[in-house]
Design a protein around this motif. Structure first.
Motif, mmCIF file in Angstrom:
data_model
loop_
_atom_site.group_PDB
_atom_site.id
_atom_site.type_symbol
_atom_site.label_atom_id
_atom_site.label_comp_id
_atom_site.label_asym_id
_atom_site.label_seq_id
_atom_site.Cartn_x
_atom_site.Cartn_y
_atom_site.Cartn_z
ATOM 1 N N UNK A 1 0.823 -1.153 0.272
ATOM 2 C CA UNK A 1 0.401 0.270 -0.538
ATOM 3 C C UNK A 1 0.732 1.307 -0.046
ATOM 4 N N UNK A 2 0.822 1.663 -1.052
ATOM 5 C CA UNK A 2 1.459 3.117 -1.910
ATOM 6 C C UNK A 2 1.107 4.523 -0.591
ATOM 7 N N UNK A 3 2.191 4.986 -0.139
ATOM 8 C CA UNK A 3 1.248 6.330 0.424
ATOM 9 C C UNK A 3 -0.257 6.686 1.393
ATOM 10 N N UNK A 4 -0.343 5.144 2.469
ATOM 11 C CA UNK A 4 -1.095 4.675 3.029
ATOM 12 C C UNK A 4 -1.180 5.480 4.202
ATOM 13 N N UNK B 1 1.759 -0.811 14.328
ATOM 14 C CA UNK B 1 2.329 -1.934 13.020
ATOM 15 C C UNK B 1 1.717 -3.772 12.821
ATOM 16 N N UNK B 2 2.361 -4.516 13.056
ATOM 17 C CA UNK B 2 1.593 -6.001 12.974
ATOM 18 C C UNK B 2 3.166 -6.738 12.199
ATOM 19 N N UNK B 3 2.808 -7.957 12.724
ATOM 20 C CA UNK B 3 3.874 -9.453 11.929
ATOM 21 C C UNK B 3 3.054 -9.150 10.761
ATOM 22 N N UNK B 4 1.772 -8.948 10.545
ATOM 23 C CA UNK B 4 1.340 -9.374 8.421
ATOM 24 C C UNK B 4 1.053 -8.080 8.323
ATOM 25 N N UNK B 5 1.408 -6.887 9.391
ATOM 26 C CA UNK B 5 1.227 -5.402 8.436
ATOM 27 C C UNK B 5 1.995 -4.943 8.906
ATOM 28 N N UNK B 6 3.531 -4.285 8.173
ATOM 29 C CA UNK B 6 4.724 -3.715 8.524
ATOM 30 C C UNK B 6 4.106 -2.618 8.034
ATOM 31 N N UNK B 7 5.322 -1.327 8.738
ATOM 32 C CA UNK B 7 5.607 -0.371 8.319
ATOM 33 C C UNK B 7 6.766 0.423 7.664
ATOM 34 N N UNK B 8 6.709 1.080 6.591
ATOM 35 C CA UNK B 8 8.135 1.554 6.180
ATOM 36 C C UNK B 8 7.999 2.704 5.384
ATOM 37 N N UNK B 9 8.925 3.448 6.498
ATOM 38 C CA UNK B 9 9.315 4.895 6.016
ATOM 39 C C UNK B 9 9.860 5.607 5.567
ATOM 40 N N UNK B 10 9.176 5.543 4.023
ATOM 41 C CA UNK B 10 9.730 5.687 2.665
ATOM 42 C C UNK B 10 8.775 6.176 1.747
ATOM 43 N N UNK B 11 9.533 7.328 0.944
ATOM 44 C CA UNK B 11 8.811 7.677 0.333
ATOM 45 C C UNK B 11 7.859 6.226 -1.645
ATOM 46 N N UNK B 12 7.002 6.591 -1.732
ATOM 47 C CA UNK B 12 6.515 5.668 -2.913
ATOM 48 C C UNK B 12 8.003 5.586 -3.649
ATOM 49 N N UNK B 13 7.977 6.659 -3.838
ATOM 50 C CA UNK B 13 9.114 7.081 -4.823
ATOM 51 C C UNK B 13 10.783 6.519 -4.787
ATOM 52 N N UNK B 14 11.118 6.422 -3.690
ATOM 53 C CA UNK B 14 12.498 5.324 -3.371
ATOM 54 C C UNK B 14 12.332 3.699 -3.520
ATOM 55 N N UNK B 15 12.422 3.134 -4.608
ATOM 56 C CA UNK B 15 11.966 2.020 -5.004
ATOM 57 C C UNK B 15 12.774 1.202 -4.025
ATOM 58 N N UNK B 16 13.640 1.758 -2.664
ATOM 59 C CA UNK B 16 14.441 0.410 -2.758
ATOM 60 C C UNK B 16 13.011 -0.662 -1.288
ATOM 61 N N UNK C 1 5.683 9.302 -12.672
ATOM 62 C CA UNK C 1 4.858 8.453 -12.357
ATOM 63 C C UNK C 1 5.252 7.520 -12.891
ATOM 64 N N UNK C 2 5.840 7.785 -14.735
ATOM 65 C CA UNK C 2 6.587 6.681 -15.245
ATOM 66 C C UNK C 2 7.286 5.570 -14.734
ATOM 67 N N UNK C 3 8.563 6.714 -14.479
ATOM 68 C CA UNK C 3 9.262 5.665 -13.184
ATOM 69 C C UNK C 3 9.183 4.703 -12.585
ATOM 70 N N UNK C 4 8.125 4.924 -11.598
ATOM 71 C CA UNK C 4 7.924 4.322 -10.272
ATOM 72 C C UNK C 4 6.445 3.293 -11.072
ATOM 73 N N UNK C 5 5.697 3.407 -12.204
ATOM 74 C CA UNK C 5 5.090 2.849 -12.644
ATOM 75 C C UNK C 5 6.097 1.467 -13.320
ATOM 76 N N UNK C 6 6.603 1.821 -14.453
ATOM 77 C CA UNK C 6 8.087 1.120 -15.325
ATOM 78 C C UNK C 6 8.945 0.392 -14.253
ATOM 79 N N UNK C 7 8.892 0.461 -12.746
ATOM 80 C CA UNK C 7 9.718 -0.364 -11.836
ATOM 81 C C UNK C 7 8.646 -1.103 -11.142
ATOM 82 N N UNK C 8 7.533 -0.747 -10.973
ATOM 83 C CA UNK C 8 6.923 -2.144 -10.485
ATOM 84 C C UNK C 8 6.341 -3.282 -11.731
#
Length: 269
Positions: free
Chosen positions: A84-87, A121-136, A163-170
Motif C-alpha cells: 500500500x503506497x502512500x498509506x 504495525x503487526x507481523x502481517x502489516x508492516x510499516x516502512x517510512x519511505x517515499x513511494x518514489x524511493x524504490x528500495x 509516475x512513469x519511473x515508478x510505474x515501470x519499476x513496479x
C-alpha cells in the motif's frame, strides 16, 4: 493530536480522505463500512469541516472500489502480499484482512509517525517510512505468493516522469502482479496548479499529473509492453449534485473522459 495538527502539504491529505471515509461510514445509508476509520476520526481532535468542507463521500467510494478489486485477488492468492503506497490513515488492511495476507504500508516518515499512533504495525502489516518514489521498498516485498500494489490518492502528486519511473519499476519487479491506482483528469490537475482552495483554511496540494480517461490505457501501454490488461472505471458516485450527474455523464464519450478514474493493471507473467 499534535502530530496530525502539524501535518502540511501532501501528508495532510490523510486527514481529508479520513474525513470523507469516516463520515460516509457513520451514515446509516453509507456505502462503506469502516469502523476503524470512524474510531480514528473520533480520536483525532481536528476541525475537519473547517479545513475540508462538508464530506462528499468521494474517498469512501474510492476505497470501496479498491476493496472490491482486492478481495477476489486475496481469495486467489492466499498468503500473498499487498503493498500500500502512500498509506496515510487508510484502513484497507483492517477492512480486508483474511487472516493470511502479508501487508506492507509505505509512506513518508511524518505520515507513518501519525499512523503508528493509531494503527500500530503487526507481523502481517508492516510499516516502512519511505517515499513511494524511493524504490528500495521493492526489496522488502515477498513476491512468492503474488503481489498486489495499491496506490490510492498518490500518483497525481508526482509529475509524469516520476509516475512513469515508478510505474515501470513496479511492472518490471512484479511479473504476474497487479497494480491499482486512481487518476484525476487534466482539467482538475490544472485547477490545483493554479491554486484550489477548498475552504478559507485549506488549499489542496498541487497535483501535477492529470490524465483523461481515454488516454490512460494507450499511455500505460506506451510506457511498458508488459501489461496483460488495463481496466479503468470512473468513480461510481459521490454525494450531492455532482453525484447525481455522474451516472449520466460517465457513458458519454466527450464528458465521461473528464471524470476521476480508478485504474487496475494486470502485469504479464
Amino acid at each position: 493530536m499534535s502530530e496530525a495538527a502539524q501535518l502540511a502539504g501532501v501528508p495532510q491529505t490523510m486527514l481529508w480522505t479520513l474525513h470523507n471515509r469516516a463520515t460516509e461510514a457513520i451514515r446509516p445509508d453509507g456505502w462503506l463500512r469502516d469502523p476503524e476509520a470512524v474510531r480514528l476520526y473520533r480520536s483525532i481532535a481536528y476541525d475537519y469541516e473547517a479545513h475540508f468542507r462538508r464530506a462528499d463521500g468521494s474517498h469512501a467510494m474510492r476505497s470501496l472500489m479498491f476493496d472490491e478489486a482486492l478481495r477476489p485477488w486475496l481469495a486467489a492468492h492466499p498468503g500473498g502480499t499487498v503493498v500500500e503506497l502512500g498509506c496515510g490513515l487508510e484502513t484497507q488492511f483492517q477492512r480486508c484482512d483474511d487472516g493470511r495476507v502479508n501487508w506492507l504500508c509505505v509512506d513518508l516518515p511524518e505520515s507513518i509517525a501519525v499512523r503508528e499512533r493509531f494503527l500500530p504495525p503487526s507481523p502481517r502489516c508492516r510499516h516502512l517510512a519511505l517515499s513511494a518514489l524511493d524504490t528500495r521498498w521493492i526489496a522488502e516485498v515477498d513476491a512468492a505468493r503474488g503481489v498486489f500494489v495499491s496506490a490510492q490518492g498518490l500518483f497525481m502528486y508526482f509529475d509524469e516522469a516520476e509516475v512513469r519511473r515508478l510505474f515501470c519499476a513496479i511492472v518490471d519487479a512484479f511479473p504476474g502482479g497487479e497494480l491499482m491506482f486512481d487518476v484525476i483528469p487534466r482539467w482538475f490537475s490544472r485547477k490545483t496548479m493554479q491554486g484550489l482552495d477548498l475552504t478559507p483554511h485549506y488549499r489542496a496540494p498541487r497535483m501535477p499529473w492529470g490524465i483523461n480517461r481515454d488516454e490512460i490505457a494507450p499511455l500505460l501501454r506506451l510506457w511498458s509492453p508488459r501489461l496483460a490488461s488495463v481496466r479503468e472505471e470512473p468513480y461510481r458516485r459521490v454525494r450531492g449534485f455532482a453525484g447525481a450527474l455522474m451516472p449520466v455523464v460517465a457513458p458519454l464519450p466527450w464528458l465521461g473522459r473528464l471524470l476521476p478514474t480508478i485504474v487496475q493493471v494486470r502485469i504479464a507473467g
